[in-house]
Enzyme design. Structure first.
Site, PDB file in Angstrom:
ATOM      1  N   GLY A  91       0.773  -1.239   0.000  1.00 24.22           N
ATOM      2  CA  GLY A  91       0.000   0.000   0.000  1.00 24.22           C
ATOM      3  C   GLY A  91       0.800   1.282   0.000  1.00 24.22           C
ATOM      4  O   GLY A  91       0.220   2.366  -0.042  1.00 24.22           O
ATOM      5  N   GLY A  92       2.132   1.196   0.024  1.00 20.32           N
ATOM      6  CA  GLY A  92       2.931   2.414   0.054  1.00 20.32           C
ATOM      7  C   GLY A  92       2.666   3.322  -1.127  1.00 20.32           C
ATOM      8  O   GLY A  92       2.459   4.529  -0.980  1.00 20.32           O
ATOM      9  N   LYS A  93       2.659   2.747  -2.314  1.00 19.92           N
ATOM     10  CA  LYS A  93       2.464   3.563  -3.512  1.00 19.92           C
ATOM     11  C   LYS A  93       1.011   4.009  -3.643  1.00 19.92           C
ATOM     12  O   LYS A  93       0.728   5.108  -4.111  1.00 19.92           O
ATOM     13  CB  LYS A  93       2.956   2.807  -4.735  1.00 19.92           C
ATOM     14  CG  LYS A  93       4.474   2.548  -4.674  1.00 19.92           C
ATOM     15  CD  LYS A  93       4.977   1.735  -5.847  1.00 19.92           C
ATOM     16  CE  LYS A  93       6.497   1.578  -5.765  1.00 19.92           C
ATOM     17  NZ  LYS A  93       6.928   0.698  -4.665  1.00 19.92           N
TER      18      LYS A  93
ATOM     19  N   GLU B 191      -4.811  -6.073  -5.607  1.00 19.33           N
ATOM     20  CA  GLU B 191      -3.787  -7.063  -5.248  1.00 19.33           C
ATOM     21  C   GLU B 191      -4.365  -8.448  -5.480  1.00 19.33           C
ATOM     22  O   GLU B 191      -5.452  -8.765  -4.983  1.00 19.33           O
ATOM     23  CB  GLU B 191      -3.353  -6.892  -3.795  1.00 19.33           C
ATOM     24  CG  GLU B 191      -2.427  -7.977  -3.281  1.00 19.33           C
ATOM     25  CD  GLU B 191      -1.150  -8.116  -4.105  1.00 19.33           C
ATOM     26  OE1 GLU B 191      -0.773  -9.270  -4.405  1.00 19.33           O
ATOM     27  OE2 GLU B 191      -0.537  -7.082  -4.447  1.00 19.33           O
TER      28      GLU B 191
ATOM     29  N   ARG C 287      -2.260 -10.563   1.095  1.00 21.50           N
ATOM     30  CA  ARG C 287      -1.618  -9.274   0.834  1.00 21.50           C
ATOM     31  C   ARG C 287      -2.659  -8.193   0.580  1.00 21.50           C
ATOM     32  O   ARG C 287      -2.471  -7.038   0.965  1.00 21.50           O
ATOM     33  CB  ARG C 287      -0.657  -9.393  -0.352  1.00 21.50           C
ATOM     34  CG  ARG C 287       0.613 -10.160  -0.016  1.00 21.50           C
ATOM     35  CD  ARG C 287       1.463 -10.424  -1.255  1.00 21.50           C
ATOM     36  NE  ARG C 287       1.796  -9.214  -1.994  1.00 21.50           N
ATOM     37  CZ  ARG C 287       2.774  -8.372  -1.687  1.00 21.50           C
ATOM     38  NH1 ARG C 287       3.536  -8.607  -0.617  1.00 21.50           N
ATOM     39  NH2 ARG C 287       3.029  -7.310  -2.423  1.00 21.50           N
TER      40      ARG C 287
ATOM     41  N   ASP D 121       3.609  -1.587 -10.494  1.00 24.49           N
ATOM     42  CA  ASP D 121       4.828  -1.827  -9.720  1.00 24.49           C
ATOM     43  C   ASP D 121       4.950  -3.348  -9.651  1.00 24.49           C
ATOM     44  O   ASP D 121       4.468  -3.985  -8.720  1.00 24.49           O
ATOM     45  CB  ASP D 121       4.732  -1.193  -8.339  1.00 24.49           C
ATOM     46  CG  ASP D 121       6.058  -1.271  -7.590  1.00 24.49           C
ATOM     47  OD1 ASP D 121       7.090  -0.919  -8.186  1.00 24.49           O
ATOM     48  OD2 ASP D 121       6.054  -1.699  -6.422  1.00 24.49           O
TER      49      ASP D 121
ATOM     50  N   CYS E  90      11.493  -3.385  -8.526  1.00 22.09           N
ATOM     51  CA  CYS E  90      12.565  -3.215  -7.529  1.00 22.09           C
ATOM     52  C   CYS E  90      13.654  -4.247  -7.800  1.00 22.09           C
ATOM     53  O   CYS E  90      14.128  -4.937  -6.901  1.00 22.09           O
ATOM     54  CB  CYS E  90      12.017  -3.315  -6.103  1.00 22.09           C
ATOM     55  SG  CYS E  90      11.157  -4.858  -5.727  1.00 22.09           S
TER      56      CYS E  90
END
Length: 457
Positions: A109-111, A129, A134, A174, A227
């Protein structure tokens, strides 16, 4: 930390003279922590900012430093713990208020929290998601952030594309990846790595991209990030997008000092790939990330909002409130939050939600959070939710109760506490140091506790 020998060989060949300092940064230096503050809240989390180790130069709301997960600032959603390099992705997406935005691989959930902040919580964010556990973590983090205009879905990209044909102004992928950029932060990821793993991930990522393109409006923006350092998942997938979707064109991403550009020589040599950005841990204060940005040209538009009348009727029967439930909520609203204007009240079981504008049909979606959770209907009563409390500002309610830090600690522990003075019985928004932190029900001077049992500490 012991890096796989095949990994070291690969990046010695790719990076050449640069490889020793790159491998040293990965294997011997510590990971970098950070956090973003929440501009949707009614102030700054000064207590945490005072302990920060400086500002993240490319994110106006970003700071370096550790976060106490049991602090008042964190528990009430005034900040989000996020790795600094990952913060730049949201800035690149650059969503605008009022747009329809999809975060396709959104957990934890950061983005998503970053995107809805940049949107000023106006418009629609669908945070998706595919993995259920998750997705539940994602929903909890979205709830703590205090957003009213976010829907959390638990679907595959293939299923979403059936519902949202050419629907979104911006889409973020992402992508699930080989995780090479997070080896310092999450060393367990090394165990899953093998020389073929990046190529396996790249194939899965291309299927996700193919679904995303079908959901993007003409003129819309697609941001693809990972990432990982792996060219198979980075430049080579960006090149694949350009080759397979001629209507997509890459857009330049601003490179702040110590950021690197994409490397065309690691793909097909297309100079357009230099418009992408790489964040290397031996250059920047953060972990590894790759970010690319595309603008979608023309495409046939399908109006995904057109549904058969029969389904609309079924939806209204399925999600509509009874007359008694409508009255119970109206009584609470008039007493506690008289200025609250709901977009569309819908019922999931006994749970009441406010469905955001921009999404009208949810029958065919697996949804965990269809907008703002307002509360629960019990026998002849309505209990407001923690999510509603965290979405309010102190001035949004006519019935609030200032509590001390000690009373807040009692509250999050699940205890009742008493107050001095004569106040009418009923529901109150509890506020500690300007932080709305939940609802309590005052009965004869005692505040009854409704903090969720699963969150108590």
């Amino acid at each position: 930390m012991q890096l796989p020998s095949a990994f070291k060989t690969k990046y010695q060949q790719l990076l050449g003279e640069e490889s020793p300092v790159f491998l040293k940064a990965l294997s011997t230096e510590e990971s970098v922590s950070g956090f973003r503050v929440n501009p949707l809240k009614n102030g700054l989390p000064q207590e945490t900012i005072n302990r920060a180790e400086g500002k993240v130069p490319y994110v106006p709301t970003g700071y370096y430093g550790q976060v106490n997960g049991k602090s008042l600032d964190h528990v009430t959603g005034w900040l989000y713990s996020q790795e600094p390099s990952a913060m730049y992705v949201g800035e690149v997406v650059d969503p605008q208020p009022g747009e329809k935005v999809l975060d396709l691989c959104a957990a934890p959930g950061g983005k998503s929290t970053h995107l809805i902040s940049l949107m000023k919580d106006q418009g629609l964010l669908v945070a998706n998601e595919i993995f259920r556990k998750r997705a539940q973590v994602l929903a909890e983090n979205i709830e703590r952030w205090g957003t009213r205009h976010t829907v959390v879905t638990n679907e595959s990209p293939e299923e979403l594309e059936k519902q949202f044909s050419h629907f979104f102004d911006r889409i973020l992928i992402d992508a699930p990846c080989s995780g090479e950029g997070m080896f310092r932060k999450e060393p367990a990821g090394i165990e899953y790595w093998n020389p073929d793993y990046p190529a396996e991930c790249a194939n899965r990522q291309r299927k996700i991209i193919a679904s995303a393109v079908k959901m993007l409006k003409p003129g819309g923006v697609l941001v693809y990030s990972t990432c990982t350092f792996a060219p198979e998942e980075d430049e080579q997938n960006a090149s694949w997008i350009l080759k397979n979707y001629p209507e997509m064109r890459m857009e330049e991403i601003k490179a702040y000092p110590r950021m690197d550009h994409g490397r065309p020589e690691w793909a097909d040599g297309n100079p357009e790939l230099t418009k992408a950005i790489r964040l290397f841990p031996h250059h920047i204060k953060g972990e590894g990330h790759f970010i690319s940005k595309f603008r979608y040209g023309s495409a046939p538009v399908v109006d995904s909002s057109k549904k058969k009348g029969r389904k609309k009727k079924r939806q209204q029967n399925k999600y509509g409130l009874s007359r008694e439930q409508q009255q119970l909520f109206n009584d609470f609203r008039q007493m506690v939050i008289p200025d609250y204007k709901a977009n569309k009240l819908i019922l999931f079981g006994e749970q009441l939600y406010d469905l955001p504008a921009g999404i009208s049909e949810i029958d065919d979606l697996n949804i965990l959070r269809p907008g703002l959770h307002l509360g629960t209907f019990k026998k002849r009563r309505f209990e407001p939710s923690l999510a509603l409390a965290l979405a309010l500002k102190p001035e949004d309610t006519r019935k609030s109760l200032e509590i001390s830090r000690e009373q807040w600690r009692q509250y999050v522990h699940g205890d009742t506490f008493t107050i001095k003075g004569q106040l009418p019985n009923g529901w109150y928004l509890l506020i500690c140091d300007n932080h709305p932190c939940g609802f309590g029900k005052l009965v004869q001077g005692t505040v009854k506790n409704f903090y969720p049992k699963g969150l108590r500490f």
